[in-house]
Design an enzyme around this catalytic site. Structure first.
Site, PDB file in Angstrom:
ATOM      1  N   LYS A 132       0.862  -1.190   0.000  1.00 34.38           N
ATOM      2  CA  LYS A 132       0.000   0.000   0.000  1.00 34.38           C
ATOM      3  C   LYS A 132       0.888   1.226   0.000  1.00 34.38           C
ATOM      4  O   LYS A 132       2.035   1.156   0.443  1.00 34.38           O
ATOM      5  CB  LYS A 132      -0.864   0.014   1.272  1.00 34.38           C
ATOM      6  CG  LYS A 132      -2.119   0.843   1.144  1.00 34.38           C
ATOM      7  CD  LYS A 132      -3.239   0.033   0.530  1.00 34.38           C
ATOM      8  CE  LYS A 132      -4.475   0.863   0.288  1.00 34.38           C
ATOM      9  NZ  LYS A 132      -5.626   0.001  -0.075  1.00 34.38           N
ATOM     10  N   ASP A 172      -7.069   4.424  -4.299  1.00 36.57           N
ATOM     11  CA  ASP A 172      -7.720   4.272  -2.998  1.00 36.57           C
ATOM     12  C   ASP A 172      -8.327   5.659  -2.742  1.00 36.57           C
ATOM     13  O   ASP A 172      -8.544   6.400  -3.704  1.00 36.57           O
ATOM     14  CB  ASP A 172      -6.693   3.862  -1.915  1.00 36.57           C
ATOM     15  CG  ASP A 172      -7.344   3.339  -0.641  1.00 36.57           C
ATOM     16  OD1 ASP A 172      -7.708   2.155  -0.598  1.00 36.57           O
ATOM     17  OD2 ASP A 172      -7.504   4.121   0.324  1.00 36.57           O
TER      18      ASP A 172
END
Ligand code: GLU
Length: 452
Positions: A132, A172
């Protein structure tokens, strides 16, 4: 053989150590707790998982990159943000996970998201590791030109760490089609390569997959439908509350409506909208996707059926289903108590870790079906993996084919979680099922690949 309670004591010690080794990272502690709390049955039952160092390796990212992102605003002023990429685990495939641009981003937030991503990606069964990244950059109120310059500066450092076989970022919160376009352009320019599979969530016509924008929301509704089926019900005629108004919320509402449910809310940080006739998606998409506006504009333009509640939380609206689709820790124990009082039947997480641990506990105790994000929202990253597959084969699939694959993947994740929970004496507990099933896949690969 070690008992479950001895194993739990070992895991608890490890959790204390994680807190000491990673100070000031509360979200990461929370995510680690949530997983390690459920692993005792599987670690006690399978001695190979108790091997010293296995879980210690799992909670330590393989690599963490933090970098400076300087850029110039429209007034020519130099701004400095911080960029992150945490490459958490690549036992099952290249690191895979989104980029979040939001002022709340710090290393702890990225580590929590990366840690969740390991198990989520394992559950898809598609051969992707967990990672991430992101930045504390806030795209709100920034011009397209500012967002472009920021993305170009971000990629000027990030490019050396990623690649279609190494690490594949996507979107995201705060990173959608526009940002992925600017990031891809800069990667292509720096590397002089058309490396389609280096980012997912790309635009149609230059490597993007049909249904990728819809996938997280659609997938979550399919997961909620599967949980409801277990209870002998379907979505037809059910009232649903949805939080958020970004990509996940919009396509959650779209799928709920298509399956006959009535989705009556959406929200942003200013408050929420309740629309008793059901959210009008064309209007919401116009405001959020075209105008990049706020949800109060929805209530203003919709007419009598809708009202805007400043500062409120959607969970106070009575509903059969709740689908938190905004951000972490947005549904706490008071909200859970309200939902239970109003007769909620299922809660399915479109966002990552939106429900606090106390709220999860309360919902489960009350017999509410609870779908944790790492299972329920895995449709997004699953279709990202399908986008990578299409890119590698230099082909593109029809929307119908992608949707069919998505539906199969969500059904199989639901079945896996359900069966795993039963196998470990926790029937109906999707948190335990998801954590153990994801863990088994990653742990088996790590054991086979040696101490690295
Ligand atoms: N950010 C999404 C998630 O939380 C998608 C990640 C991806 O497509 O790589 O799973």
């Amino acid at each position: 053989m070690t008992t479950r309670s001895e194993t739990q004591t070992t895991l608890d010690h490890l959790l204390t150590e994680i807190e000491h080794r990673n100070p000031a990272q509360p979200e990461f502690h929370q995510a680690a707790h949530e997983v390690l709390e459920t692993l005792a049955p599987v670690v006690a039952a399978r001695p190979e998982y108790a091997e010293p160092g296995l879980i210690e390796r799992l909670v330590e990212p393989e690599r963490q990159v933090i970098f400076r992102v300087p850029w110039q605003d429209d007034q020519g002023r130099v701004r400095v943000n911080r960029g992150f990429r945490v490459e958490f685990n690549s036992a099952l495939g290249p690191y895979k996970g989104g980029l979040r641009f939001h002022p709340s981003v710090d290393l702890g937030v990225i580590k929590f998201l990366g840690f969740e991503q390991i198990f989520k990606n394992a559950l898809t069964g598609l051969g992707i590791g967990g990672g991430k990244g992101g930045s504390d950059f806030d795209p709100h109120g920034r011009s397209d030109a500012e967002v472009m310059r920021f993305c170009q500066s971000f990629m000027t450092e990030l490019y050396r760490h990623i690649g279609e076989h190494t690490d594949v970022p996507a979107g995201d919160i705060g990173v959608g089609g526009r940002e992925i376009g600017y990031l891809f352009g800069q990667y292509r320019r720096i590397t002089n390569r058309w490396e389609s599979g280096v980012l997912t969530g790309k635009g149609q016509g230059w490597g993007g997959s049909l249904i990728r924008p819809e996938a997280t929301g659609y997938g979550n509704v399919l997961f909620a439908a599967a949980m409801m089926r277990e209870r002998g019900e379907d979505l037809e005629g059910q009232t649903a509350v949805v939080s958020g108004s970004g990509n996940v919320a919009i396509y959650t509402i779209e799928k709920l409506t298509a399956l006959g449910a009535n989705a009556v809310t959406c929200s942003d940080s200013s408050g929420y909208v309740v629309d008793e006739k059901g959210i009008d998606l064309d209007l919401l998409k116009q405001i959020k996707e075209v105008e990049r506006g706020r949800v109060d504009a929805y209530a203003e333009r919709r007419g009598a059926s809708a009202r805007f509640v400043p500062g409120g939380r959607v969970w106070e609206v009575p509903a059969d289903l709740a689908l938190p689709s905004a951000t972490q820790n947005e549904l706490d124990e008071n909200d859970a108590a309200t939902l239970i009082r109003n007769g909620v039947k299922a809660v399915s997480e479109g966002a990552n870790m939106p429900t606090t641990p106390e709220a999860v506990h309360l919902l489960q105790q009350a017999g509410v079906a609870f779908g944790p994000g790492k299972a329920a929202n895995a449709g997004g990253v699953a279709v990202s993996a399908l986008e990578m597959a299409q890119n590698h084969a230099r082909t593109s699939w029809t929307a119908a084919r992608v949707e069919e694959e998505l539906a199969d993947i969500m059904t199989s994740i639901h079945t896996t979680c359900h069966e795993t929970a039963e196998r470990y004496d926790a029937p109906g507990d999707y948190v335990t099922g998801a954590n153990i099933a994801g863990f088994e896949r990653v742990a088996d690969a790590m054991l086979a690949q040696g101490v690295i």
